[in-house]
Design a protein around this motif. Structure first.
Motif, short mmCIF file in Angstrom:
data_model
loop_
_atom_site.label_atom_id
_atom_site.label_comp_id
_atom_site.label_asym_id
_atom_site.label_seq_id
_atom_site.Cartn_x
_atom_site.Cartn_y
_atom_site.Cartn_z
N ILE A 1 -12.48 4.40 15.44
CA ILE A 1 -11.61 4.92 14.37
C ILE A 1 -10.72 6.03 14.92
CG2 ILE A 1 -11.57 6.20 12.19
CD1 ILE A 1 -14.19 4.73 11.46
N ASN B 1 -14.32 -3.96 2.26
CA ASN B 1 -13.42 -2.80 2.28
C ASN B 1 -11.96 -3.22 2.36
OD1 ASN B 1 -15.20 -0.70 1.97
ND2 ASN B 1 -14.80 0.24 3.94
N LEU B 2 -11.72 -4.47 2.74
CA LEU B 2 -10.35 -4.96 2.85
C LEU B 2 -9.78 -5.28 1.47
CD1 LEU B 2 -10.75 -7.40 5.89
CD2 LEU B 2 -9.70 -5.13 5.90
N ARG C 1 -9.39 0.08 10.72
CA ARG C 1 -10.01 1.37 10.48
C ARG C 1 -10.86 1.35 9.20
NH1 ARG C 1 -7.40 5.78 13.06
NH2 ARG C 1 -7.68 7.06 11.18
N SER C 2 -10.38 0.60 8.21
CA SER C 2 -11.13 0.49 6.96
C SER C 2 -12.45 -0.24 7.18
CB SER C 2 -10.28 -0.25 5.92
OG SER C 2 -10.96 -0.33 4.69
N SER D 1 -3.71 2.62 -7.34
CA SER D 1 -4.39 1.71 -6.43
C SER D 1 -3.47 0.54 -6.07
CB SER D 1 -5.67 1.17 -7.06
OG SER D 1 -6.19 0.08 -6.33
N ARG E 1 -2.84 4.77 13.66
CA ARG E 1 -2.92 4.85 12.21
C ARG E 1 -2.44 3.56 11.53
NH1 ARG E 1 -6.02 8.58 10.11
NH2 ARG E 1 -4.83 8.39 8.16
N SER F 1 -14.80 2.09 9.04
CA SER F 1 -15.30 3.22 8.27
C SER F 1 -16.62 2.88 7.59
CB SER F 1 -14.27 3.67 7.24
OG SER F 1 -14.10 2.69 6.22
N ARG F 2 -16.75 1.62 7.12
CA ARG F 2 -18.01 1.20 6.53
C ARG F 2 -19.10 1.07 7.59
NH1 ARG F 2 -21.61 1.95 2.94
NH2 ARG F 2 -23.08 0.19 2.73
N LYS G 1 0.83 -1.20 0.00
CA LYS G 1 0.00 0.00 0.00
C LYS G 1 0.87 1.26 0.00
CE LYS G 1 -4.04 0.08 1.92
NZ LYS G 1 -5.18 0.08 2.85
N GLY H 1 -4.58 0.14 9.85
CA GLY H 1 -5.39 0.66 8.77
C GLY H 1 -6.51 -0.28 8.33
N PHE H 2 -6.30 -1.59 8.42
CA PHE H 2 -7.33 -2.52 7.98
C PHE H 2 -8.52 -2.49 8.94
CE2 PHE H 2 -3.48 -4.74 6.14
CZ PHE H 2 -3.67 -4.20 4.88
#
Length: 423
Positions: free
Chosen positions: A228, A258-259, A239-240, A77, A233, A243-244, A68, A236-237
Motif C-alpha cells: 500500500i 472492497n471493490l 490499494r483498496s 458515495s 495513488r 487495505s482489507r 469516483k 486505488g483499486f
C-alpha cells in the motif's frame, strides 16, 4: 480470413481477421481527440424523480476513476452514480449518468479538469448498463504505413457492411493489464485468493517498471502494508483490496468486496466475453463465414426471437441473413446453463469443462458479486455503414454501433496492427 499474428490477441481469443487485405498500420488514439464517442440515449428523462440525469463529457479519464472523482467532489458515495455504458479512457467521450439524491445546483458548481457534467433532467429510476441506443464514433488513425492505404480502406469499408467478427475488444479485459477475465475465472472457481493475487500481484509487461517491481515483491512477501505504501495513488483499486488484507490477511473474499460492485461484477462478465471470443475464433478457424449458416447454429432475430438452423431451413435462413432479418449468434452461458444445439455450444461446454466451471458456479458468483449471470445470445458479426476518408497518412472513420459492440474491433480490421497501437 487470416489469423492474427499477435500473441496478445490470441490469448484473449481474438484470433482472426475476416478481411485478407494488408493492414493500414498506423496508430489509434495518438491524441484523445482522435477517438471521439457520443452516446445515443435510449430515451429522454421523464422530468421528475430522485435521480438526476446528467450529460458527462470527459477527456482522457478512466471510467471508474472519473465516477469516483465526481462523487468525491459532490461529497457522496460513488455507488449513487450509475450509467448505461462505460467509455474509453484515451478518448473524448459524451455519455449520460444518473446521480441519486443531488440537486442541479451542486452539479453545476463542479469544476474538474477535463470533465464537464451538465444536468439534463430527472427520472424515477437510475440508468443501467446496456440501456442505450448505441454510440457514434469519429475516429482518426494516424501515421498509416500501407503501400496503398486508399485501397485497403475501400476494401474494409465495403466489408464492414457485410460484417466483421464481433469480438469483445481489448478494453474488455484491461488495456495495460488484460487480466479481468483471469480474475473472473478464479471467482467462478471459488478461488478468491487467486483472484486477488491475479489482480494485485500479476505483473504485466506494458506496465511501469516500478509498478511491476511492487507487484512482484508483494507476491513474494505478502506484505500488504508495504505494498500500500509503495503503490502509486492512482492504483486505488489495488490499494483498496490490500487495505482489507492488511487487517485480515486471509479474508480474500472480503478484499474483493472492497471493490465497487460494478467493477467486481465485470470480472465474471469478462470471462464470459473471453469464452465468446474463443468460440467465435474456433468457428472462423474452420473456415466458416459469419453469414454461413451451419446446422445447429443459433439465430437471433431483430425482434428478439430466437431460432435454430437446421438442414431443412438452411436455404431460407441464408435469405433472412442476406436481408438483415436475423444474425447467427453464440450463446454465452451463465447460471441457467445451456442446451447443446450445435458445434459452438459443444465448444463452449468443452472450455467450461476444462476450466471446471458449471452453471452452479455462475449462481454462486452471482450471489457473491450481486449481479445475475443468466447467459445471453450475442451476434457473431458486427455490421456498420462506415464513412471513411484518406488524407496523406491519416484515415478517418465515422460509424455507429449498437451497445456492447467495440469500435476497436472495427478498427483492427482496417489496421491489422499490434493491439498495443490501438490503446
Amino acid at each position: 480470413m487470416i489469423p492474427t499474428p499477435y500473441p496478445l490477441e490470441e490469448a484473449l481469443g481474438i484470433g482472426w481477421y475476416i478481411t485478407d487485405t494488408p493492414g493500414t498500420g498506423g496508430v489509434l488514439r495518438k491524441s484523445p481527440e482522435d477517438f471521439a464517442v457520443e452516446e445515443i440515449p435510449l430515451q429522454e428523462p421523464s422530468g421528475s424523480g430522485p435521480y438526476l440525469i446528467c450529460r458527462l463529457q470527459k477527456r482522457n479519464w478512466e471510467h471508474q476513476h472519473a465516477m469516483k472523482t465526481i462523487a468525491s467532489a459532490l461529497g457522496i458515495s460513488h455507488r449513487r452514480i450509475a450509467w448505461a455504458g462505460t467509455k474509453d479512457k484515451n478518448a473524448v467521450t459524451s455519455q449520460y449518468i444518473s446521480i441519486y439524491g443531488v440537486e442541479e445546483a451542486a452539479v453545476e458548481e463542479l469544476r474538474i479538469k477535463d470533465i464537464v457534467v451538465r444536468p439534463v433532467g430527472r427520472n424515477q429510476h437510475p440508468l443501467s448498463l446496456g440501456l442505450l441506443e448505441g454510440n457514434r464514433f469519429a475516429i482518426t488513425i494516424r501515421d498509416c504505413t500501407a503501400a496503398d492505404t486508399a485501397a485497403t480502406v475501400a476494401a474494409c469499408t465495403a466489408a464492414a457492411a457485410v460484417g466483421f467478427p464481433n469480438y469483445f475488444g481489448l478494453q474488455r479485459f484491461g488495456v495495460v493489464r488484460p487480466v479481468t477475465h483471469l480474475v473472473g475465472r478464479h471467482i467462478l472457481q471459488g478461488d478468491y485468493e487467486a483472484a486477488v493475487m491475479t489482480y494485485v500481484a500479476l505483473a504485466c509487461p506494458d506496465e511501469d517498471e516500478e509498478v511491476r517491481r511492487i507487484r512482484t515483491e508483494y507476491r513474494e512477501t505478502l506484505d500488504a502494508k508495504a505494498a500500500i505504501a509503495a503503490l502509486p495513488r492512482h492504483l486505488g483499486f489495488e490499494r483498496s483490496l490490500l487495505s482489507r488484507l492488511a487487517e485480515a490477511p486471509e479474508d480474500h473474499a472480503g478484499a474483493l468486496k472492497n471493490l465497487p460492485p460494478k467493477l467486481l461484477s465485470m470480472f465474471v462478465s469478462a470471462y464470459q466475453s473471453w469464452l465468446f471470443n474463443r468460440v467465435l475464433s474456433m468457428r472462423l478457424a474452420d473456415g466458416v463465414g459469419l453469414d454461413d449458416p451451419v446446422s445447429g447454429d443459433r439465430l437471433l432475430f431483430e425482434n428478439g426471437r430466437e431460432d435454430l438452423v437446421t438442414e431443412t431451413n438452411r436455404r431460407l435462413v441464408s435469405v433472412h441473413l442476406s436481408r438483415g432479418r436475423c444474425a447467427i449468434a453464440v450463446f454465452i452461458p451463465g447460471s441457467e446453463g445451456a442446451r447443446i444445439e450445435g458445434k459452438s455450444d459443444e465448444r463452449m461446454a468443452m472450455i467450461l469443462e476444462e476450466d471446471g466451471i458449471t452453471a452452479e458456479d455462475f449462481k454462486r458468483a452471482a450471489d457473491f458479486v450481486g449481479l445475475r449471470y443468466n447467459g445471453a445470445l450475442r451476434p457473431i458479426a458486427v455490421k456498420s455503414e462506415i464513412q471513411s476518408g484518406v488524407l496523406e497518412t491519416d484515415v478517418s472513420l465515422a460509424f455507429t454501433l449498437p451497445p456492447g459492440h467495440y469500435a476497436t474491433t472495427v478498427c483492427r480490421e482496417f489496421m491489422k496492427a499490434d493491439p498495443r497501437a490501438m490503446i
